[in-house]
Design an enzyme around this catalytic site. Structure first.
Site, PDB file in Angstrom:
ATOM      1  N   HIS A 159       0.828  -1.218   0.000  1.00  0.00           N
ATOM      2  CA  HIS A 159       0.000   0.000   0.000  1.00  0.00           C
ATOM      3  C   HIS A 159       0.854   1.257   0.000  1.00  0.00           C
ATOM      4  CE1 HIS A 159       0.287   0.701   4.465  1.00  0.00           C
ATOM      5  NE2 HIS A 159       0.276  -0.614   4.544  1.00  0.00           N
ATOM      6  N   ASP A 219      -0.226   4.332   1.056  1.00  0.00           N
ATOM      7  CA  ASP A 219      -0.497   5.286   2.139  1.00  0.00           C
ATOM      8  C   ASP A 219       0.245   4.913   3.410  1.00  0.00           C
ATOM      9  OD1 ASP A 219      -2.247   2.980   2.326  1.00  0.00           O
ATOM     10  OD2 ASP A 219      -3.209   3.989   4.005  1.00  0.00           O
ATOM     11  N   ASP A 263       6.026   1.166   6.760  1.00  0.00           N
ATOM     12  CA  ASP A 263       4.728   0.511   6.587  1.00  0.00           C
ATOM     13  C   ASP A 263       3.900   1.425   5.701  1.00  0.00           C
ATOM     14  OD1 ASP A 263       2.220  -0.547   6.802  1.00  0.00           O
ATOM     15  OD2 ASP A 263       1.964  -0.105   8.925  1.00  0.00           O
ATOM     16  N   GLU A 291      -4.905   1.833   2.824  1.00  0.00           N
ATOM     17  CA  GLU A 291      -4.949   0.599   3.609  1.00  0.00           C
ATOM     18  C   GLU A 291      -5.187   0.899   5.078  1.00  0.00           C
ATOM     19  OE1 GLU A 291      -3.296  -2.779   6.027  1.00  0.00           O
ATOM     20  OE2 GLU A 291      -2.692  -0.690   6.041  1.00  0.00           O
ATOM     21  N   GLU A 292      -4.530   1.943   5.562  1.00  0.00           N
ATOM     22  CA  GLU A 292      -4.532   2.225   6.998  1.00  0.00           C
ATOM     23  C   GLU A 292      -5.850   2.828   7.483  1.00  0.00           C
ATOM     24  OE1 GLU A 292      -2.230   1.077   8.687  1.00  0.00           O
ATOM     25  OE2 GLU A 292      -0.357   1.059   7.527  1.00  0.00           O
ATOM     26  N   ASP A 317       3.548  -6.329   3.254  1.00  0.00           N
ATOM     27  CA  ASP A 317       3.162  -5.497   4.391  1.00  0.00           C
ATOM     28  C   ASP A 317       3.566  -6.162   5.711  1.00  0.00           C
ATOM     29  OD1 ASP A 317       2.105  -3.231   5.473  1.00  0.00           O
ATOM     30  OD2 ASP A 317       0.005  -3.783   5.198  1.00  0.00           O
ATOM     31  N   HIS A 329       3.129   2.460  13.323  1.00  0.00           N
ATOM     32  CA  HIS A 329       2.030   3.389  13.608  1.00  0.00           C
ATOM     33  C   HIS A 329       2.362   4.344  14.746  1.00  0.00           C
ATOM     34  CE1 HIS A 329      -1.143   0.517  11.646  1.00  0.00           C
ATOM     35  NE2 HIS A 329      -0.041   0.641  10.946  1.00  0.00           N
TER      36      HIS A 329
HETATM   37 ZN   LIG Z   1       0.765  -1.629   6.410  1.00  0.00          ZN
END
Ligand SMILES: [Zn+2]
Length: 478
Positions: free
Chosen positions: A75, A77, A114, A144-145, A168, A453
């Site tokens: 992904h 994003d 990520d 995705e997030e 991922d 994150h």
């Molecule tokens: Zn991810």
């Protein structure tokens, strides 16, 4: 070590290039433009859609024309998290990358490894890094997030591969072979206000590690919203005149809240300060090492005219403190794997109302259904409402997998070790892709990335180079 000497700078260069493009979830326009230009410049066929997904095809290398094609996917994003006080506009500013002891990080913000590692790896491959490979379908998905909108919306009739490598993953020793499904839920409570002349205090909880609400949920880290809720619930028992003015903490269902703050009014401000300073000491006796920065701060705040009445105060504090949270069940077959959990990811309340956001996860659909029912029950008891805004699908472990054995062999060839095969307690786009193309043979892999994150997110550079080398080996089989 061809990879380290020659291809590694190429990987890093692409990682740097995309780090300069703002790409928070829902804001991937810059990436679509960049990828389209990249494909055009190299005469590669590409496709974009209204979801901001991009598919670029790379023809097979000589001798591989008849080998089955492979779908590579990641992904574009990233999660946008920064520490309080850090000046960074995720809509406009490039990330500020730095290297410390072989680890790449971004100053004060998430790094976007990520899933920038997947994007950089696919760009390097499309730019000619592999001399021996079948036709590659490189799928760059969006958002995705924040709900996997890209992976959910993509038209999979365009894909003819039946083997897929999602990139991922975040541990270079692991081949993921399954993932959990999940459900995002919202509880809203109405509140009643009343007039007040009492003095006010602000309580802040901070210094916590937070982390990913699936992968880190079993690590014993404190959820700042739950902790502040429990503190207020404790004070509520001691002080009948306590009224809540506002509450804030966390803002994403898929992150464990690191910070929370509340404004309350009551007569005995000094009592609150005394209780919290003792509590802070007590909490420090029992913290996991990542949470050692924990602090509780109490400061006097200016008085306000309107506060929540006592009944509303109680209901809102119950919402923060008392709904079951964390790990509910571990996997019975696979060691140390969480099977069912819930995360209270964010809460906001003031005299206009309260809202909280939850993410339930499980390997089993029926446990997600149960969690949904339980949240509806709590909302009803608290005289509020509950709705569910989105559900993502799980991907169940398959006993046989061609792509898994290929990657396992490549891993052995490059490292001399065996990769571990695991499932993950988090949603992956693989779940949706697998539902759209049921005969797709799927693995999910990636280099070692820590603290996903959170602003402490960091990528191991040796691992990134090794991962890419394993990927190149995997593509060679036919
Ligand atoms: Zn991810």
């Amino acid at each position: 070590m061809l990879c380290k000497n020659f291809l590694y700078p190429m990987l890093l260069r692409y990682f740097e290039e995309i780090s300069a493009i703002p790409r928070g979830s829902g804001h991937e326009e810059g990436m679509v433009a960049y990828l389209s230009r990249f494909a055009k410049e190299r005469n590669l066929s590409f496709y974009t859609d209204e979801f901001k997904n991009v598919l670029i095809r790379l023809p097979a290398s000589e001798g591989y024309e008849c080998a089955p094609s492979i779908l590579l996917q990641g992904h574009t994003d990233m999660v946008c998290e920064k520490n309080r006080g850090v000046e960074h506009n995720f809509l406009t500013d490039p990330l500020k990358l730095c290297v410390e002891d072989g680890w790449l990080r971004a100053k004060g913000t998430t790094l976007g490894a990520d899933d920038g590692v997947a994007v950089a790896a696919m760009l390097a491959l499309l730019d000619g890094a592999s001399e021996a490979h079948p036709e590659l379908e490189c799928l760059f998905t969006s958002c995705e997030e924040a709900g996997m909108e890209g992976a959910v919306g993509f038209d999979y009739s365009l894909i003819h591969s039946r083997m897929m490598v999602n990139m991922d993953g975040c541990d270079d020793g692991v081949i993921l072979a399954g993932c959990a499904g999940g459900l995002r839920s919202h509880i809203n409570l109405p509140v009643e206000e009343e007039a007040s002349e009492e003095p006010c205090v602000e309580i802040r909880v901070g210094g916590l590690a937070g982390g990913h609400s699936g992968e880190d949920i079993h690590r014993g880290r404190i959820n700042a919203v739950k902790l502040l809720g429990e503190i207020l619930a404790h004070l509520l028992v001691l002080y009948k005149d306590l009224r809540l003015i506002s509450f804030w903490g966390g803002d994403k269902d898929n992150a464990i809240p690191r910070e929370a703050e509340a404004k309350i009014c009551l007569a005995d401000r000094d009592g609150v300060k005394r209780i919290l300073s003792e509590l802070e000491k007590k909490l420090h006796e029992n913290l996991v090492p990542e949470d050692e920065g924990l602090f509780l701060a109490v400061t006097d705040a200016p008085s306000v005219e309107s506060v929540m009445d006592r009944a509303s105060t109680e209901r809102v504090i119950f919402l923060a403190a008392k709904i079951p949270n964390g790990v509910f069940a571990m996997n019975e077959d696979l060691k140390d794997q969480v099977s069912t959990s819930r995360n209270l990811g964010g809460m906001f309340a003031d005299i206009t109302g309260a809202k909280a956001i939850f993410l339930s996860r499980s390997d089993y659909d029926e446990n997600i259904d149960y969690s949904a029912g339980e949240l509806e029950f709590y909302a009803s008891v608290l005289r509020g409402s509950c709705h569910h805004s989105y559900r993502f699908l799980g991907w169940n472990y398959a006993k046989e997998s061609e792509i898994r054995s290929r990657y396992g062999e490549a891993y052995r060839a490059v490292t001399g070790n065996e990769a571990r095969v695991e499932t993950i307690h988090a949603g992956l786009e693989c779940g949706h892709i697998k539902h759209a193309i049921p005969d797709m043979d799927v693995i999910s892999v990636g280099p070692t990335v820590l603290n996903l994150h959170s602003p402490e997110e960091t990528l191991n550079l040796d691992s990134f180079a090794r991962f890419f080398e394993i990927l190149l080996e995997t593509l060679k089989y036919h």
